[in-house]
Design a protein around this motif. Sequence first.
Motif, short mmCIF file in Angstrom:
data_model
loop_
_atom_site.label_atom_id
_atom_site.label_comp_id
_atom_site.label_asym_id
_atom_site.label_seq_id
_atom_site.Cartn_x
_atom_site.Cartn_y
_atom_site.Cartn_z
N LEU A 20 0.84 -1.20 0.00
CA LEU A 20 0.00 0.00 0.00
C LEU A 20 0.88 1.24 0.00
CD1 LEU A 20 -2.51 -1.05 2.82
CD2 LEU A 20 -2.85 -1.26 0.35
N ILE A 21 0.68 2.10 -0.98
CA ILE A 21 1.40 3.38 -1.03
C ILE A 21 0.36 4.47 -1.28
CG2 ILE A 21 3.18 4.73 -2.19
CD1 ILE A 21 4.49 2.08 -3.02
N GLU A 22 0.03 5.21 -0.24
CA GLU A 22 -1.05 6.20 -0.34
C GLU A 22 -0.59 7.51 -0.97
OE1 GLU A 22 -2.93 6.52 3.46
OE2 GLU A 22 -3.90 4.55 3.28
N ASP A 23 0.72 7.77 -0.94
CA ASP A 23 1.26 8.97 -1.60
C ASP A 23 2.58 8.61 -2.24
OD1 ASP A 23 2.37 11.41 -2.36
OD2 ASP A 23 1.42 12.49 -0.71
N ILE A 24 2.59 8.46 -3.56
CA ILE A 24 3.80 7.99 -4.25
C ILE A 24 4.91 9.03 -4.24
CG2 ILE A 24 2.55 6.38 -5.75
CD1 ILE A 24 2.62 8.48 -7.96
N ASN A 25 4.58 10.31 -3.94
CA ASN A 25 5.61 11.34 -3.87
C ASN A 25 6.32 11.40 -2.53
OD1 ASN A 25 5.62 12.68 -6.46
ND2 ASN A 25 3.55 13.37 -6.00
N GLY A 54 2.80 12.39 -11.57
CA GLY A 54 2.71 13.64 -10.84
C GLY A 54 2.34 13.44 -9.38
N SER A 55 1.35 12.64 -9.14
CA SER A 55 0.91 12.34 -7.78
C SER A 55 0.03 11.10 -7.82
CB SER A 55 0.13 13.52 -7.19
OG SER A 55 -1.04 13.76 -7.97
N GLY A 56 -0.30 10.60 -6.64
CA GLY A 56 -1.23 9.47 -6.63
C GLY A 56 -0.94 8.42 -5.59
N SER A 57 -1.66 7.28 -5.75
CA SER A 57 -1.58 6.16 -4.83
C SER A 57 -1.46 4.86 -5.61
CB SER A 57 -2.85 6.10 -3.95
OG SER A 57 -3.04 7.32 -3.26
N PHE A 58 -0.92 3.85 -4.93
CA PHE A 58 -0.74 2.54 -5.56
C PHE A 58 -1.05 1.43 -4.56
CE2 PHE A 58 2.01 -1.19 -6.10
CZ PHE A 58 1.69 -1.58 -7.40
N ILE A 59 -1.65 0.36 -5.08
CA ILE A 59 -1.87 -0.86 -4.29
C ILE A 59 -1.59 -2.05 -5.21
CG2 ILE A 59 -4.36 -0.77 -4.83
CD1 ILE A 59 -4.86 -2.23 -2.17
N GLY A 60 -0.89 -3.04 -4.70
CA GLY A 60 -0.57 -4.18 -5.55
C GLY A 60 -0.15 -5.40 -4.77
N ILE A 61 -0.28 -6.56 -5.41
CA ILE A 61 0.11 -7.83 -4.81
C ILE A 61 0.54 -8.78 -5.92
CG2 ILE A 61 -2.26 -8.70 -4.84
CD1 ILE A 61 -1.63 -10.24 -2.25
N PRO A 62 1.55 -9.61 -5.67
CA PRO A 62 1.99 -10.55 -6.71
C PRO A 62 0.94 -11.61 -7.03
CG PRO A 62 3.70 -10.27 -5.04
CD PRO A 62 2.44 -9.64 -4.50
#
Length: 282
Positions: free
Chosen positions: A82-87, A102-110
């Motif tokens: 979980l990355i709520e602020d990629i900056n 520019g900005s944003g969020s990321f969620i991921g799983i293998p």
Amino acid sequence: MKSSKIPLKKLNNFDEAADTILKMIAKLADVNTVFIAKNDRTTNEIVKVRNEDTELLHTGEQTPFDQTFCNLSINHGNCVLLIEDINKNETTKDLEVTKNLGSGSFIGIPINYENGDNYGTICGLDTTSVKFSDDHVELFETASSLLSYVLELDAAHKEITNLSVPLVPITEGIGILPIIGTLNEDRLRGLSEVVLSRSQELMLDYLVIDLSGVDTVDEITIQSLSQLADMLNLLGITPLITGIRSEVAIQTTNMPSLFRDIKTTLNLESALQYIGFRLEKN
């Protein structure tokens, strides 16, 4: 997260399962883009994607693997990243993809195979800040587990298909494909994929397709077999049809395009003679 009822349907393969799961996540996760990526540890390729308001990714897009959030997800282990602020995140703030977004969020799983090998990732991406919850984590964990399971089913199905397509090499450059039983559209589709692959692996010049074990056909069967023969020709492999039973011949009298450009012979012996072999009794 949104609450929505997702209709269940029969899923025949990984591709269909991926489409359905991404559709489900898009309805529930409140994330602009959800996607499935596959990697070879060098290149990361987007194989499935759903964008809502803004098109952040497109199918087929490729990126150096070490410059992707997917790389970070895989290195994070078999749990949701979980990355709520990629900056502000130390691992993402200097990546090229972060600069582009520019900005944003990321969620991921293998997404892993049963033996632990990695297939890729299932992820969510947004250019706005998303407050991820336990529901998000559970949703992506479930999606990853389902896709891993479908990958194994796909692999098992391919093994069974290979066993049910007994392409037999009889000498250098020549193979025989005896087809037995009922032919339907699904079986013919799987048969064609295996036959084309095996014929190239065996470096065949001729493939004799023996239909003596087939007692009924329909127009779809004929069209599929004709298409298989056309594809073999394109690969430089000459197809020969043999063993057409009288019942089958009668069924196909109203199909004038039947094997129009394909050599047909009475039996296997005559097919081999056509190729240039002569069978002799001791």
